[in-house]
Design a protein around this motif. Sequence first.
Motif, PDB file in Angstrom:
ATOM      1  N   VAL A   6       0.917  -1.219   0.032  1.00  0.00           N
ATOM      2  CA  VAL A   6       0.047   0.124   0.075  1.00  0.00           C
ATOM      3  C   VAL A   6       0.724   1.255   0.043  1.00  0.00           C
ATOM      4  O   VAL A   6       1.578   1.359   0.935  1.00  0.00           O
ATOM      5  N   ASP A  49      -9.387  -7.504  -0.094  1.00  0.00           N
ATOM      6  CA  ASP A  49      -8.099  -6.982   0.499  1.00  0.00           C
ATOM      7  C   ASP A  49      -8.387  -6.627   1.821  1.00  0.00           C
ATOM      8  O   ASP A  49      -9.349  -6.065   2.143  1.00  0.00           O
ATOM      9  N   TYR A  89     -12.678  -3.281  -1.341  1.00  0.00           N
ATOM     10  CA  TYR A  89     -11.354  -3.045  -1.613  1.00  0.00           C
ATOM     11  C   TYR A  89     -10.830  -4.748  -1.926  1.00  0.00           C
ATOM     12  O   TYR A  89     -11.217  -5.801  -1.263  1.00  0.00           O
ATOM     13  N   ARG A  96      -2.311  -6.890  -7.674  1.00  0.00           N
ATOM     14  CA  ARG A  96      -2.615  -5.533  -7.798  1.00  0.00           C
ATOM     15  C   ARG A  96      -3.913  -5.465  -6.701  1.00  0.00           C
ATOM     16  O   ARG A  96      -4.687  -5.946  -6.816  1.00  0.00           O
ATOM     17  N   ARG A  97      -3.548  -4.572  -6.028  1.00  0.00           N
ATOM     18  CA  ARG A  97      -4.820  -3.890  -4.987  1.00  0.00           C
ATOM     19  C   ARG A  97      -5.390  -2.964  -5.914  1.00  0.00           C
ATOM     20  O   ARG A  97      -5.114  -2.083  -6.567  1.00  0.00           O
ATOM     21  N   ALA A  98      -6.826  -2.858  -5.395  1.00  0.00           N
ATOM     22  CA  ALA A  98      -7.912  -2.028  -6.269  1.00  0.00           C
ATOM     23  C   ALA A  98      -9.146  -1.711  -5.428  1.00  0.00           C
ATOM     24  O   ALA A  98      -9.187  -2.156  -4.303  1.00  0.00           O
ATOM     25  N   VAL A  99      -9.979  -1.144  -6.069  1.00  0.00           N
ATOM     26  CA  VAL A  99     -11.333  -1.091  -5.523  1.00  0.00           C
ATOM     27  C   VAL A  99     -12.310  -1.531  -6.332  1.00  0.00           C
ATOM     28  O   VAL A  99     -11.924  -1.711  -7.570  1.00  0.00           O
ATOM     29  N   THR A 174      -7.263   4.796   0.973  1.00  0.00           N
ATOM     30  CA  THR A 174      -7.412   6.026   0.018  1.00  0.00           C
ATOM     31  C   THR A 174      -6.155   5.720  -1.119  1.00  0.00           C
ATOM     32  O   THR A 174      -6.172   6.153  -2.331  1.00  0.00           O
ATOM     33  N   ARG A 176      -5.248   3.803  -3.637  1.00  0.00           N
ATOM     34  CA  ARG A 176      -5.590   2.912  -4.447  1.00  0.00           C
ATOM     35  C   ARG A 176      -5.171   3.312  -5.807  1.00  0.00           C
ATOM     36  O   ARG A 176      -5.921   4.272  -6.296  1.00  0.00           O
ATOM     37  N   TRP A 177      -4.559   2.389  -6.765  1.00  0.00           N
ATOM     38  CA  TRP A 177      -4.136   2.796  -8.015  1.00  0.00           C
ATOM     39  C   TRP A 177      -4.970   2.237  -9.247  1.00  0.00           C
ATOM     40  O   TRP A 177      -4.129   1.715 -10.155  1.00  0.00           O
ATOM     41  N   HIS A 189      -8.817  -4.852 -15.085  1.00  0.00           N
ATOM     42  CA  HIS A 189      -8.193  -3.846 -13.968  1.00  0.00           C
ATOM     43  C   HIS A 189      -8.017  -2.589 -14.715  1.00  0.00           C
ATOM     44  O   HIS A 189      -7.319  -2.641 -15.902  1.00  0.00           O
TER      45      HIS A 189
END
Length: 255
Positions: A6, A49, A89, A96-99, A174, A176-177, A189
């Motif tokens: 993160v 996540d 999340y 990959r982290r995302a929303v 917050t 988040r890319w 994605h």
Amino acid sequence: MDIEPVEAAPAQAFPRAVLRQRWDDLTFLHWAVAPELVAPMLPAGTRPDTLDGVSYVGLIGFRMVGLGLGGGPGVPYFGTFAETNVRLYSVDGTGRRAVVFRSLDASRLVPVLVARATLRLPYMWSAMRLERDGDRYTYRCRRRWPGPVGAASRMVVRVGEPIADPTPLEHFVTARWGLHTRAHGRTLHLPNWHPRWPLHRARLLHLDDELVAAAGLPAPVGAPASVLYSPGVPVRFGPPVSLRRARPAQVRQSA
């Protein structure tokens, strides 16, 4: 699987933007939620996540400003509108982290129709208003289409001082890319880039919300785990990538 850290600071900007916009006057409300509760709501190929074993549901109100394609100017009238979204999340098989958006209420019908048709994002057409009175912000929303018609939200916050050193939770919800969405039989994605968030402490003065429950989640109970405000950032979105074609993410050093 290596999961990207993160990071509060954005990764290197991608060379080609397919969408440009600005997000202004954002309020972030977040409540803890059990990962097993939200797992069935996420696109195939992704999972919840978590931070210290807990995931979160967010209710975010803001103004979208100057939405436009590529490097062109923002679309007049249709490119600027109020929005309130409910989000979860996620992390995918490449790390990959995302929303993941459960709903996105917006006050312009044309962007709603385009986003629903192209990316299958759950945009809703709503009557909305964002009002400012000094350091007090009020976000109002009442859904028009597709439903549940009349689902409403009103949140009022008072903005406090800037945050010099955000907590791990404040970074988690917050920084988040990208976003994950399911469209045309594929999980996609969509990467985004923007400067580091300028965050402020905020106090929730009033909340009367039906949007979280309308998105299939438990209605908020009790005080949020986090209340934040940001004056905003300019944003670019890169082209969507199918998870089947995505390369494993390389772990980056934390900022």
